[in-house]
Design a protein around this motif. Structure first.
Motif, short mmCIF file in Angstrom:
data_model
loop_
_atom_site.label_atom_id
_atom_site.label_comp_id
_atom_site.label_asym_id
_atom_site.label_seq_id
_atom_site.Cartn_x
_atom_site.Cartn_y
_atom_site.Cartn_z
N GLN A 84 0.86 -1.19 0.00
CA GLN A 84 0.00 0.00 0.00
C GLN A 84 0.89 1.24 0.00
OE1 GLN A 84 -1.86 -1.24 3.59
NE2 GLN A 84 -3.75 -1.85 2.55
N PRO A 85 0.55 2.25 -0.81
CA PRO A 85 1.39 3.46 -0.85
C PRO A 85 1.38 4.21 0.47
CG PRO A 85 -0.60 3.75 -2.16
CD PRO A 85 -0.61 2.34 -1.69
N LEU A 86 2.54 4.74 0.83
CA LEU A 86 2.70 5.56 2.03
C LEU A 86 2.92 7.03 1.68
CD1 LEU A 86 5.22 3.35 4.04
CD2 LEU A 86 2.82 3.74 4.59
N ARG A 103 -19.11 19.72 -11.42
CA ARG A 103 -17.96 20.54 -11.02
C ARG A 103 -16.69 19.98 -11.63
NH1 ARG A 103 -15.54 21.76 -5.05
NH2 ARG A 103 -14.18 23.42 -5.73
N GLN A 104 -15.87 20.88 -12.19
CA GLN A 104 -14.57 20.50 -12.73
C GLN A 104 -13.50 21.28 -12.00
OE1 GLN A 104 -14.40 21.04 -16.94
NE2 GLN A 104 -15.97 19.52 -17.36
N LEU A 105 -12.40 20.61 -11.72
CA LEU A 105 -11.27 21.23 -11.04
C LEU A 105 -10.01 20.91 -11.83
CD1 LEU A 105 -10.40 22.66 -8.31
CD2 LEU A 105 -9.83 20.37 -7.54
N HIS A 106 -9.24 21.95 -12.15
CA HIS A 106 -7.98 21.79 -12.87
C HIS A 106 -6.91 22.55 -12.09
CE1 HIS A 106 -10.33 20.36 -16.26
NE2 HIS A 106 -11.10 21.43 -16.12
N GLY A 107 -5.78 21.91 -11.90
CA GLY A 107 -4.71 22.57 -11.17
C GLY A 107 -3.35 22.24 -11.77
N SER A 108 -2.38 23.07 -11.45
CA SER A 108 -1.02 22.83 -11.92
C SER A 108 -0.03 23.37 -10.90
CB SER A 108 -0.78 23.47 -13.29
OG SER A 108 -0.91 24.87 -13.19
N ALA A 109 1.14 22.72 -10.85
CA ALA A 109 2.23 23.14 -9.97
C ALA A 109 3.50 22.45 -10.46
CB ALA A 109 1.95 22.76 -8.52
N PRO A 110 4.66 23.03 -10.20
CA PRO A 110 5.90 22.38 -10.61
C PRO A 110 6.14 21.03 -9.93
CG PRO A 110 6.28 24.71 -10.26
CD PRO A 110 4.90 24.41 -9.75
N GLY A 111 5.72 20.88 -8.67
CA GLY A 111 5.95 19.64 -7.94
C GLY A 111 4.85 19.36 -6.94
N ALA A 112 4.80 18.10 -6.47
CA ALA A 112 3.78 17.71 -5.50
C ALA A 112 4.29 16.59 -4.62
CB ALA A 112 2.50 17.27 -6.21
N GLU A 113 3.76 16.55 -3.39
CA GLU A 113 3.97 15.43 -2.48
C GLU A 113 2.62 14.82 -2.18
OE1 GLU A 113 6.42 15.89 1.01
OE2 GLU A 113 7.49 17.56 0.06
N LEU A 114 2.59 13.49 -2.09
CA LEU A 114 1.36 12.76 -1.81
C LEU A 114 1.52 12.01 -0.50
CD1 LEU A 114 2.18 12.35 -5.08
CD2 LEU A 114 -0.14 11.54 -5.08
N HIS A 115 0.53 12.12 0.37
CA HIS A 115 0.55 11.42 1.66
C HIS A 115 -0.68 10.52 1.72
CE1 HIS A 115 3.77 14.12 3.08
NE2 HIS A 115 3.11 15.04 2.39
#
Length: 171
Positions: A84-86, A103-115
């Protein structure tokens, strides 16, 4: 080992048993709640056969069964002993797209962390280094059943934290 089943399909796969490494080209990994689409990936395993880490260097996408999608040129995931991902990271220009109930959501960023939660569900998305999020929604205008009101919003920030919660039935 009591872990979650992950089914992987790839155009090409090469397993190096001595290195506990599997290299994949154009792969899709299906798991409970979604899938990962990988361009050029490496999966590193523990001695017990469980996945320890996944890295992708040629197009990394995470998609949920409910219509959410995160994409980036490169990314990685760390797994617990039950597959399972941590924790995860995405780099090189992250794109976020989500569609649900008008509803639609669009986003952008140079980097991301997932928890992720201890059960492997995405709980927090941290977008970094300049974020833009656009949302569009449509709902009946006040006092009218035939006219629709369309609302668009754009939000910019150095960083953003998006918390996810369970809405039941896998959503």
């Amino acid at each position: 080992h009591g872990g979650q089943t992950v089914v992987v399909h790839a155009r090409h796969a090469e397993f190096k048993r001595n290195a506990q490494l599997c290299q994949l080209l154009n792969a899709t990994a299906h798991y409970k709640g979604g899938q990962a689409i990988l361009g050029k990936a490496k999966i590193y395993f523990r001695n017990d056969g469980s996945a320890q880490r996944l890295t992708d260097s040629n197009g990394f996408t995470l998609a949920t069964t409910t219509g959410g999608q995160l994409t980036a040129p490169t990314g990685s995931l760390q797994f617990n002993e039950h597959n399972q991902p941590l924790h995860g990271e995405m780099q090189g220009g992250v794109k976020l797209n989500s569609t649900s109930a008008g509803r639609q959501l669009h986003g952008s960023a140079p980097g991301a962390e997932l928890h992720f939660s201890p059960q492997g569900q995405l709980r927090l998305l941290q977008l970094n280094h300049g974020v833009e999020i656009r949302s569009e929604s449509e709902a009946p205008a006040t006092g009218s059943h035939s006219q629709m009101l369309r609302v668009s919003r754009t939000w910019r920030s150095p960083s953003a934290y998006i918390d996810f919660r369970s809405a039941g039935k896998g959503k």
